[in-house]
Write a protein that holds these residues in place. Sequence first.
Motif, PDB file in Angstrom:
ATOM      1  N   MET A 148      33.543 -18.957 -81.431  1.00 37.66           N
ATOM      2  CA  MET A 148      32.802 -17.740 -81.146  1.00 37.66           C
ATOM      3  C   MET A 148      32.582 -16.968 -82.439  1.00 37.66           C
ATOM      4  SD  MET A 148      32.577 -18.245 -77.952  1.00 37.66           S
ATOM      5  CE  MET A 148      31.750 -16.731 -77.545  1.00 37.66           C
ATOM      6  N   ASP A 149      31.449 -16.274 -82.526  1.00 35.97           N
ATOM      7  CA  ASP A 149      31.119 -15.542 -83.741  1.00 35.97           C
ATOM      8  C   ASP A 149      32.017 -14.334 -83.949  1.00 35.97           C
ATOM      9  OD1 ASP A 149      29.099 -17.321 -84.264  1.00 35.97           O
ATOM     10  OD2 ASP A 149      27.597 -16.157 -83.187  1.00 35.97           O
ATOM     11  N   THR A 150      32.370 -13.637 -82.879  1.00 34.89           N
ATOM     12  CA  THR A 150      33.202 -12.450 -82.985  1.00 34.89           C
ATOM     13  C   THR A 150      34.325 -12.542 -81.969  1.00 34.89           C
ATOM     14  OG1 THR A 150      31.777 -11.263 -81.433  1.00 34.89           O
ATOM     15  CG2 THR A 150      31.297 -11.008 -83.774  1.00 34.89           C
ATOM     16  N   ARG A 151      35.424 -11.830 -82.229  1.00 31.64           N
ATOM     17  CA  ARG A 151      36.566 -11.868 -81.329  1.00 31.64           C
ATOM     18  C   ARG A 151      36.226 -11.161 -80.024  1.00 31.64           C
ATOM     19  NH1 ARG A 151      41.844 -13.062 -81.606  1.00 31.64           N
ATOM     20  NH2 ARG A 151      43.308 -11.909 -80.283  1.00 31.64           N
ATOM     21  N   MET A 152      36.464 -11.849 -78.928  1.00 27.89           N
ATOM     22  CA  MET A 152      36.196 -11.306 -77.616  1.00 27.89           C
ATOM     23  C   MET A 152      37.503 -10.936 -76.927  1.00 27.89           C
ATOM     24  SD  MET A 152      32.921 -11.303 -76.949  1.00 27.89           S
ATOM     25  CE  MET A 152      31.523 -11.870 -77.909  1.00 27.89           C
ATOM     26  N   LYS A 153      37.505  -9.770 -76.285  1.00 22.99           N
ATOM     27  CA  LYS A 153      38.655  -9.366 -75.486  1.00 22.99           C
ATOM     28  C   LYS A 153      38.385  -9.787 -74.048  1.00 22.99           C
ATOM     29  CE  LYS A 153      39.470  -4.951 -74.796  1.00 22.99           C
ATOM     30  NZ  LYS A 153      39.898  -3.549 -75.037  1.00 22.99           N
ATOM     31  N   CYS A 154      39.250 -10.660 -73.524  1.00 28.28           N
ATOM     32  CA  CYS A 154      39.016 -11.252 -72.214  1.00 28.28           C
ATOM     33  C   CYS A 154      40.224 -11.070 -71.295  1.00 28.28           C
ATOM     34  CB  CYS A 154      38.716 -12.749 -72.334  1.00 28.28           C
ATOM     35  SG  CYS A 154      37.328 -13.154 -73.408  1.00 28.28           S
ATOM     36  N   ILE A 155      39.951 -11.044 -69.996  1.00 27.03           N
ATOM     37  CA  ILE A 155      40.981 -11.022 -68.966  1.00 27.03           C
ATOM     38  C   ILE A 155      40.632 -12.075 -67.928  1.00 27.03           C
ATOM     39  CG2 ILE A 155      41.849  -9.703 -66.982  1.00 27.03           C
ATOM     40  CD1 ILE A 155      41.940  -7.242 -68.706  1.00 27.03           C
ATOM     41  N   ALA A 156      41.645 -12.862 -67.514  1.00 20.73           N
ATOM     42  CA  ALA A 156      41.468 -13.863 -66.467  1.00 20.73           C
ATOM     43  C   ALA A 156      42.321 -13.470 -65.264  1.00 20.73           C
ATOM     44  CB  ALA A 156      41.853 -15.245 -66.965  1.00 20.73           C
ATOM     45  N   ILE A 157      41.720 -13.481 -64.087  1.00 18.79           N
ATOM     46  CA  ILE A 157      42.421 -13.142 -62.850  1.00 18.79           C
ATOM     47  C   ILE A 157      42.311 -14.319 -61.888  1.00 18.79           C
ATOM     48  CG2 ILE A 157      42.593 -11.530 -60.923  1.00 18.79           C
ATOM     49  CD1 ILE A 157      41.177  -9.449 -62.649  1.00 18.79           C
ATOM     50  N   ASP A 158      43.455 -14.903 -61.557  1.00 22.85           N
ATOM     51  CA  ASP A 158      43.480 -16.070 -60.668  1.00 22.85           C
ATOM     52  C   ASP A 158      44.893 -16.203 -60.119  1.00 22.85           C
ATOM     53  OD1 ASP A 158      43.403 -18.758 -59.560  1.00 22.85           O
ATOM     54  OD2 ASP A 158      41.610 -19.081 -60.767  1.00 22.85           O
ATOM     55  N   ASP A 159      45.024 -16.407 -58.817  1.00 18.00           N
ATOM     56  CA  ASP A 159      46.369 -16.526 -58.242  1.00 18.00           C
ATOM     57  C   ASP A 159      46.934 -17.945 -58.347  1.00 18.00           C
ATOM     58  OD1 ASP A 159      44.756 -17.708 -56.359  1.00 18.00           O
ATOM     59  OD2 ASP A 159      45.370 -16.423 -54.685  1.00 18.00           O
ATOM     60  N   GLU A 160      46.205 -18.832 -59.048  1.00 12.06           N
ATOM     61  CA  GLU A 160      46.694 -20.196 -59.295  1.00 12.06           C
ATOM     62  C   GLU A 160      47.114 -20.317 -60.755  1.00 12.06           C
ATOM     63  OE1 GLU A 160      43.642 -22.934 -58.288  1.00 12.06           O
ATOM     64  OE2 GLU A 160      43.530 -22.314 -56.183  1.00 12.06           O
ATOM     65  N   PRO A 161      48.421 -20.462 -61.034  1.00 11.85           N
ATOM     66  CA  PRO A 161      48.902 -20.568 -62.420  1.00 11.85           C
ATOM     67  C   PRO A 161      48.246 -21.690 -63.211  1.00 11.85           C
ATOM     68  CG  PRO A 161      50.736 -20.199 -60.917  1.00 11.85           C
ATOM     69  CD  PRO A 161      49.525 -20.465 -60.059  1.00 11.85           C
ATOM     70  N   ILE A 162      47.937 -22.805 -62.549  1.00  9.85           N
ATOM     71  CA  ILE A 162      47.319 -23.932 -63.249  1.00  9.85           C
ATOM     72  C   ILE A 162      45.935 -23.536 -63.772  1.00  9.85           C
ATOM     73  CG2 ILE A 162      46.357 -26.255 -62.975  1.00  9.85           C
ATOM     74  CD1 ILE A 162      48.579 -26.865 -61.016  1.00  9.85           C
ATOM     75  N   ALA A 163      45.199 -22.806 -62.960  1.00  7.47           N
ATOM     76  CA  ALA A 163      43.863 -22.367 -63.376  1.00  7.47           C
ATOM     77  C   ALA A 163      43.956 -21.443 -64.581  1.00  7.47           C
ATOM     78  CB  ALA A 163      43.158 -21.656 -62.221  1.00  7.47           C
ATOM     79  N   LEU A 164      44.936 -20.536 -64.573  1.00  6.72           N
ATOM     80  CA  LEU A 164      45.123 -19.643 -65.717  1.00  6.72           C
ATOM     81  C   LEU A 164      45.517 -20.417 -66.962  1.00  6.72           C
ATOM     82  CD1 LEU A 164      46.976 -16.639 -64.039  1.00  6.72           C
ATOM     83  CD2 LEU A 164      44.583 -16.752 -64.743  1.00  6.72           C
ATOM     84  N   SER A 165      46.310 -21.465 -66.767  1.00  9.00           N
ATOM     85  CA  SER A 165      46.725 -22.297 -67.902  1.00  9.00           C
ATOM     86  C   SER A 165      45.521 -23.003 -68.528  1.00  9.00           C
ATOM     87  CB  SER A 165      47.763 -23.332 -67.443  1.00  9.00           C
ATOM     88  OG  SER A 165      48.118 -24.199 -68.502  1.00  9.00           O
ATOM     89  N   VAL A 166      44.615 -23.510 -67.687  1.00 12.00           N
ATOM     90  CA  VAL A 166      43.417 -24.188 -68.188  1.00 12.00           C
ATOM     91  C   VAL A 166      42.542 -23.215 -68.979  1.00 12.00           C
ATOM     92  CG1 VAL A 166      41.243 -25.279 -67.507  1.00 12.00           C
ATOM     93  CG2 VAL A 166      43.383 -25.962 -66.405  1.00 12.00           C
ATOM     94  N   ILE A 167      42.330 -22.038 -68.438  1.00  7.83           N
ATOM     95  CA  ILE A 167      41.508 -21.039 -69.136  1.00  7.83           C
ATOM     96  C   ILE A 167      42.152 -20.667 -70.472  1.00  7.83           C
ATOM     97  CG2 ILE A 167      40.668 -18.650 -69.055  1.00  7.83           C
ATOM     98  CD1 ILE A 167      40.349 -19.021 -66.030  1.00  7.83           C
TER      99      ILE A 167
END
Length: 236
Positions: free
Chosen positions: A2-21
Amino acid sequence: MMDTRMKCIAIDDEPIALSVITQFCNRLGNIGLAVYSDPQVGLEAVLKERPDIVFLDIEMNDINGLSIAKLIGDKTAFIFTTAYLQYALDGFDLDAVDFLHKPFAYDRFRQAMEKASRRVKYMKSGEARKVIIVKQEYANVSVPVSDIMYVEAMENYSKIFKIDGTCIISHSNLKGIMDILPLDSFVRIHRSYIAPVNKIISFNKQSIRLSSGKTLPVGKQFADNLSNIMNKISNQ
């Protein structure tokens, strides 16, 4: 990358999905990511931190991701990550940047992030007030505000009439269009019409005349506000 640093939040009740992201964001680099398995806590973090991008699962135990997206508003780009394809149209209606169908590959994730990055850069630039983005059929259409002659309500849709005589039919209702237009440049003149103030060449309590020659009605509840705005402009 990415060209610039992005501040991101991931919301998911599946830990595996959060791990992939998390793994995929690490591969991209230049991303600050916070993850939340509790949707309510994640929503509170989004409203407090106002990240650039939010990844949202849809089917979660405590709250639906679509409900969170409605609360976020249009200042944050969001990407839906879900196993349920039937929500794709709902995501489109909420102006999501992209819809990632689980399980998704890294290349597909990267494409979504590139789109989100472009959206974020646009929202942060001064150009954001010069154009509006509206949904027409299954595409997002960019409309320069200077090209708008007037906007007319059409049930739950809106017809955006341009100075070249063409018309765009948007999925947004008239209130939705008014919310994304520059407040100092457009005025609601009727429950069915919005007009750009710089294209109004004459007005009274019953109607306005536009520079195109088009005459539009003025609603009683909008007449005083229209008069105040136009008189203020004439005195500048």
